[in-house]
Design a protein around this motif. Structure first.
Motif, PDB file in Angstrom:
ATOM      1  N   THR A 157      49.146  10.609  -0.863  1.00 56.17           N
ATOM      2  CA  THR A 157      47.074   9.291  -1.221  1.00 56.17           C
ATOM      3  C   THR A 157      47.422   8.463   0.011  1.00 56.17           C
ATOM      4  OG1 THR A 157      47.283  11.030  -3.069  1.00 56.17           O
ATOM      5  CG2 THR A 157      46.320   8.887  -2.884  1.00 56.17           C
ATOM      6  N   VAL A 162      47.430   9.001   3.205  1.00 55.47           N
ATOM      7  CA  VAL A 162      46.046   9.229   3.225  1.00 55.47           C
ATOM      8  C   VAL A 162      44.989   7.741   3.688  1.00 55.47           C
ATOM      9  CG1 VAL A 162      43.989  10.277   2.670  1.00 55.47           C
ATOM     10  CG2 VAL A 162      45.896  11.702   3.250  1.00 55.47           C
ATOM     11  N   PHE A 219      43.000   5.733   6.301  1.00 53.47           N
ATOM     12  CA  PHE A 219      41.763   5.882   5.641  1.00 53.47           C
ATOM     13  C   PHE A 219      41.191   3.982   6.846  1.00 53.47           C
ATOM     14  CE2 PHE A 219      37.724   4.086   3.411  1.00 53.47           C
ATOM     15  CZ  PHE A 219      37.297   4.924   3.613  1.00 53.47           C
ATOM     16  N   SER A 261      41.342   3.555  10.087  1.00 50.76           N
ATOM     17  CA  SER A 261      40.269   3.438  10.966  1.00 50.76           C
ATOM     18  C   SER A 261      38.612   2.789  10.515  1.00 50.76           C
ATOM     19  CB  SER A 261      39.819   5.687  10.585  1.00 50.76           C
ATOM     20  OG  SER A 261      41.073   6.299  10.173  1.00 50.76           O
ATOM     21  N   LEU A 262      38.576   2.450   9.145  1.00 53.59           N
ATOM     22  CA  LEU A 262      37.601   1.771   8.583  1.00 53.59           C
ATOM     23  C   LEU A 262      37.580   0.533   9.489  1.00 53.59           C
ATOM     24  CD1 LEU A 262      35.530   1.380   6.846  1.00 53.59           C
ATOM     25  CD2 LEU A 262      37.334   0.150   5.066  1.00 53.59           C
ATOM     26  N   GLN A 308      37.622  10.937  11.932  1.00 52.99           N
ATOM     27  CA  GLN A 308      38.946  10.338  11.238  1.00 52.99           C
ATOM     28  C   GLN A 308      38.488  10.177   9.425  1.00 52.99           C
ATOM     29  OE1 GLN A 308      41.292  10.892  13.120  1.00 52.99           O
ATOM     30  NE2 GLN A 308      43.462  10.096  11.438  1.00 52.99           N
ATOM     31  N   MET A 309      37.522   8.567   9.109  1.00 49.91           N
ATOM     32  CA  MET A 309      37.035   8.797   8.114  1.00 49.91           C
ATOM     33  C   MET A 309      36.679   9.591   7.532  1.00 49.91           C
ATOM     34  SD  MET A 309      35.932   4.740   8.755  1.00 49.91           S
ATOM     35  CE  MET A 309      34.811   4.992   7.674  1.00 49.91           C
ATOM     36  N   LEU A 312      39.635  11.760   6.599  1.00 47.40           N
ATOM     37  CA  LEU A 312      40.501  11.686   4.823  1.00 47.40           C
ATOM     38  C   LEU A 312      39.271  10.908   3.643  1.00 47.40           C
ATOM     39  CD1 LEU A 312      42.427   8.698   7.666  1.00 47.40           C
ATOM     40  CD2 LEU A 312      43.518  10.141   6.176  1.00 47.40           C
ATOM     41  N   LEU A 313      38.189  10.462   3.568  1.00 50.12           N
ATOM     42  CA  LEU A 313      37.996  11.040   2.481  1.00 50.12           C
ATOM     43  C   LEU A 313      38.007  12.588   2.038  1.00 50.12           C
ATOM     44  CD1 LEU A 313      36.652   8.347   1.146  1.00 50.12           C
ATOM     45  CD2 LEU A 313      34.076   9.479   2.053  1.00 50.12           C
ATOM     46  N   LEU A 358      39.974  15.034   2.689  1.00 47.44           N
ATOM     47  CA  LEU A 358      41.089  15.144   2.323  1.00 47.44           C
ATOM     48  C   LEU A 358      41.431  13.838   1.022  1.00 47.44           C
ATOM     49  CD1 LEU A 358      43.499  15.596   2.667  1.00 47.44           C
ATOM     50  CD2 LEU A 358      44.398  14.591   4.129  1.00 47.44           C
ATOM     51  N   LEU A 359      41.231  12.841   0.891  1.00 52.29           N
ATOM     52  CA  LEU A 359      41.705  12.234  -0.254  1.00 52.29           C
ATOM     53  C   LEU A 359      40.531  12.215  -2.337  1.00 52.29           C
ATOM     54  CD1 LEU A 359      42.588   9.799  -0.727  1.00 52.29           C
ATOM     55  CD2 LEU A 359      40.493   7.834  -0.433  1.00 52.29           C
TER      56      LEU A 359
END
Lengths: 294, 283
Positions: A101, A104, A108, A111-112, B259-260, B263-264, B266-267
Motif C-alpha cells: 500500500t 502504491v 499515486f 502521478s498526481l 496511472q492514478m 493506483l486508486l 488498487l488502493l
C-alpha cells in the motif's frame, strides 16, 4: 588525486544530510507505528511542490511559504493516515499489505504531481543566490551549509522530543511494547497522530531543502525515499538515530565511491551496501534487534 | 478479419497473462512476495533482443531469455530466500533499482538510456504472432494449473500457509521456495522475450515502477493464488486502459490519469478486499 578527497567528503555530508532527513521521518514511523512507510517519499515531494506553489507561483516570502508548505504537508500526511493506514491497522493488515500500500501511495502521488504540474523539472528561485565559500581544499555554497545546519538542528529537536517530552516517552513506550503501553493508558492512535505530524514536518523540510539544492520533478519522492530507506536499513531499521547515521554513511560512501566508479553507479553502490548489510549484518550499524513478525 | 487494434491488444493480453501467472506462482501460491518480478521480465527482454540483434535464431533467443532470467533469479533467490521478516520483499524491491542502474550504465551491452531499437519480429504477421503468444500463454496456463495441483504445488501452498509446520513434516522448504522462484522467473523471462519481439525495442524503462504497478494491479485485483483471478486481472486492466483512452480528452493527461485510476482502484482493493476478486488467500 587525493586533492579532491576533501571535496568528495563535503559532497557526501551534503547528500548525507538529505538522506538522513528522509531516513529520520521514515524510521520514526517504522519505529513507532511498525510498517514500511514508503509513502514518506510522496510527502517529501508534496512539501517541495507546496513550497514551489507558494514561493514561486504565488510569490509569497520565503518564511511564509515555508510555514504554509509545512502545514499543508502535515495535513496531507494526516489525511493519508486517516483514509488509508487507519482502516488497514483496524483490519490488522499484514506487513506485506502495508508495504505494498505504501508503495502504491508513493506512485499515486507522483502521478498526481505529474498530472498537476507536468513532467518538466521545476527550479526553486531564491531572492538572493547562494554565496560560494572557498576553503582551498573544498568549496561549499551557503545553501549547502544551511542544509547541513538544518539537518543537524532538526535531529537535535527530534532527539529532545523523543527523550524529554511526554509524547516522546509515549512513543517509545508504544514502540517497545504496545500492549503494555495500552495497559498504562496510552492511546496508540493519538500517539500515532503525533508521529505523523512530526514525520510530515520532516518531510516538508527535507522536500524544501532537496528542492533548493537540486530540482523538482514528479518522481523526486521515489528517488529520495529509496535512499532514505537504504540509509535506514544500513543504520538499523527501527532505530531513528541509526537511520540518521546510516544516511550520512550512505551519502559519504556514494560520493567517495565516485572516486573509483562512474557517477551513474552511485545507486548501485548504495544498493550493494544495503544488500551486504542485509546479508551480513541485518541489524544495521547500531545493532537494533531484528523484529520477526512474519 | 479482426481489426488491427484488437490484434495488438490480444497479443499484449497473452504476454501479460504469462507474466501474471508466473508472478502469482511465487507471490500467491508460494507466498514469496517478490517485488522484483519485472526485473526477470526485463532480463528476458534484453537477452532476447541482444541475441536476435546479433543474428541468433529467435527460438534459441527466446529460450535463452527464459534460461538467463531463471539462472539470475535462482542465484538471487538462493541468497535472499533465507532472509527473515520483511527483508526478502525489501531486497527484491531493491533489485528494481539495481536493474535500472545497471541497464542505464552498462553502455557497451545495453546502450544505456538509448535502448536497443530494431529488434526483429519473430513472425511478420501480427495476427500469427498473436496466435503464437496465445499458444505459449495457454501452455503456461496449463503448466501453472498442473503444477499448483501437483504434489509440489501443494507443498508450495503449505509453505505459504505455515512454513514451520511444513518444515516439521520433513519438507525442505528452502529448496521448494527457490524452486518456485526459479520456475516463476523462467516464465517471466520468456514473457519478456515475447514482449521485446512485439514492440521491437527495449530500454531501461522496462524496469520502472510504473511497469511493476501494472502487473501488481493485475495480480492483486484479480486475486492471489487463483488462476482465473489472474486471467480476470489482466482482462480488467486492458478493459480499463481502453476505456480511459476514450474518456480522457487531453493527450498529455492520458498517462498520469491512467496511472492514478489504476493506483486508486488498487488502493481500494488493498484497503477493503486484499484478497482480490477471486483470491483465496490473504497476503
Amino acid at each position: 588525486m587525493p586533492s579532491i578527497l576533501p571535496q568528495l567528503i563535503i559532497n557526501g555530508l551534503i547528500a548525507g544530510s538529505i538522506y538522513a532527513l528522509a531516513a529520520a521521518g521514515f524510521a520514526l514511523v517504522y519505529y513507532v507505528v511498525k510498517f514500511q512507510y514508503f509513502s514518506h517519499g510522496a510527502m517529501i515531494a508534496a512539501g517541495a511542490y507546496f513550497f514551489f506553489l507558494f514561493a514561486n507561483v504565488l510569490g509569497l516570502s520565503f518564511a511564509i511559504a515555508g510555514i504554509l508548505a509545512i502545514a499543508c504537508t502535515i495535513i496531507i500526511t494526516l489525511a493519508v493516515n486517516y483514509l488509508v493506514y487507519l482502516p488497514l491497522r483496524k483490519r490488522k493488515a499484514t506487513s506485506n499489505v502495508m508495504l505494498i500500500t505504501s508503495v502504491v501511495l508513493l506512485m499515486f502521488f507522483s502521478s498526481l504531481i505529474l498530472a498537476l504540474f507536468g513532467s518538466s523539472t521545476k527550479t526553486l528561485v531564491l531572492g538572493s543566490e547562494g554565496q560560494i565559500f572557498d576553503f582551498g581544499l573544498f568549496t561549499i555554497t551557503s545553501l549547502q551549509a544551511y542544509i547541513i545546519f538544518f539537518a543537524i538542528a532538526l535531529f537535535f529537536v527530534l532527539y529532545l522530543i523523543m527523550k524529554k517530552t511526554r509524547i516522546g516517552k509515549a512513543m517509545r513506550a508504544l514502540a517497545d511494547n504496545k500492549s503494555v503501553a495500552q495497559v498504562v493508558g496510552i492511546n496508540p492512535e493519538r500517539v500515532y497522530t503525533y508521529v505523523f505530524i512530526i514525520s510530515g514536518a520532516f518531510a516538508a523540510v527535507s522536500g524544501i531543502l532537496v528542492g533548493l539544492e537540486q530540482n523538482l520533478y514528479p518522481k523526486m519522492g521515489v528517488i529520495i525515499i529509496i535512499k532514505g530507506f537504504i540509509s535506514s536499513v544500513v543504520g538499523g531499521l527501527g532505530s531513528v538515530p541509526g537511520s540518521v547515521i546510516g544516511g550520512f554513511f550512505i551519502g559519504l560512501i556514494e560520493n567517495v565511491g565516485v572516486w573509483y566508479l562512474p557517477t551513474g553507479y552511485k545507486d548501485l553502490i548504495s544498493f550493494s551496501v544495503m544488500i551486504l548489510f542485509l546479508l551480513l549484518r541485518p541489524q544495521g550499524i547500531l545493532g537494533v534487534k531484528l523484529r520477526d513478525d512474519t | 478479419m479482426i481489426h488491427e487494434f484488437f490484434i495488438q491488444d490480444f497479443t499484449w493480453f497473452f504476454i501479460y497473462l504469462i507474466i501474471v501467472l508466473s508472478f502469482n506462482l511465487a507471490f500467491g501460491f508460494t507466498g514469496m512476495v517478490n517485488l522484483g518480478h519485472m526485473v526477470s521480465v526485463g532480463i528476458g527482454a534484453y537477452t532476447s533482443a541482444l541475441l536476435t540483434l546479433n543474428g541468433v535464431p529467435w527460438y534459441i533467443a527466446l529460450l535463452a531469455a527464459g534460461i538467463i532470467a531463471c539462472v539470475i533469479g535462482t542465484i538471487i533467490a538462493a541468497i535472499t530466500v533465507r532472509l527473515k521478516g520483511d527483508y526478502f520483499q525489501i531486497v527484491t524491491l531493491g533489485l528494481i533499482f539495481i536493474a535500472i542502474a545497471v541497464s542505464r550504465n552498462w553502455i557497451s551491452l545495453t546502450r544505456g538510456a538509448l535502448g536497443l531499437p530494431g529488434v526483429p519480429d519473430i513472425i511478420r504477421s501480427n495476427f500469427y504472432y498473436m496466435l503464437f503468444t496465445m499458444v505459449l500463454s495457454l501452455m503456461a496456463l496449463w503448466f501453472v494449473y498442473w503444477l499448483t495441483n501437483s504434489e509440489t504445488g501443494k507443498i508450495f501452498q503449505a509453505i505459504r500457509d505455515d512454513e514451520t509446520a511444513t518444515a516439521i513434516l520433513g519438507k525442505n522448504t528452502y529448496f521448494y521456495k527457490v524452486l518456485s522462484l526459479a520456475i516463476s522467473t523462467f516464465l517471466a523471462g520468456i514473457a519478456g522475450g515475447l514482449m521485446v519481439h512485439q514492440i521491437n525495442f527495449v530500454d531501461p524503462s522496462i524496469f520502472d515502477l510504473e511497469q511493476f504497478i501494472i502487473i501488481l494491479f493485475m495480480l492483486i485485483v484479480g486475486g492471489l493464488a487463483s488462476i482465473k483471478g489472474s486471467i480476470l486481472g489482466v482482462f480488467l486492466l486492458f478493459a480499463l486502459i481502453d476505456l480511459l483512452r476514450f474518456l480522457v480528452v487531453r493527450p498529455e493527461l492520458i498517462g498520469p490519469v491512467r496511472q492514478m485510476a489504476l493506483l486508486l482502484i488498487l488502493l481500494l482493493v488493498l484497503i477493503y478486499r486484499p484478497k482480490g476478486i477471486f483470491g483465496k488467500v490473504d497476503i
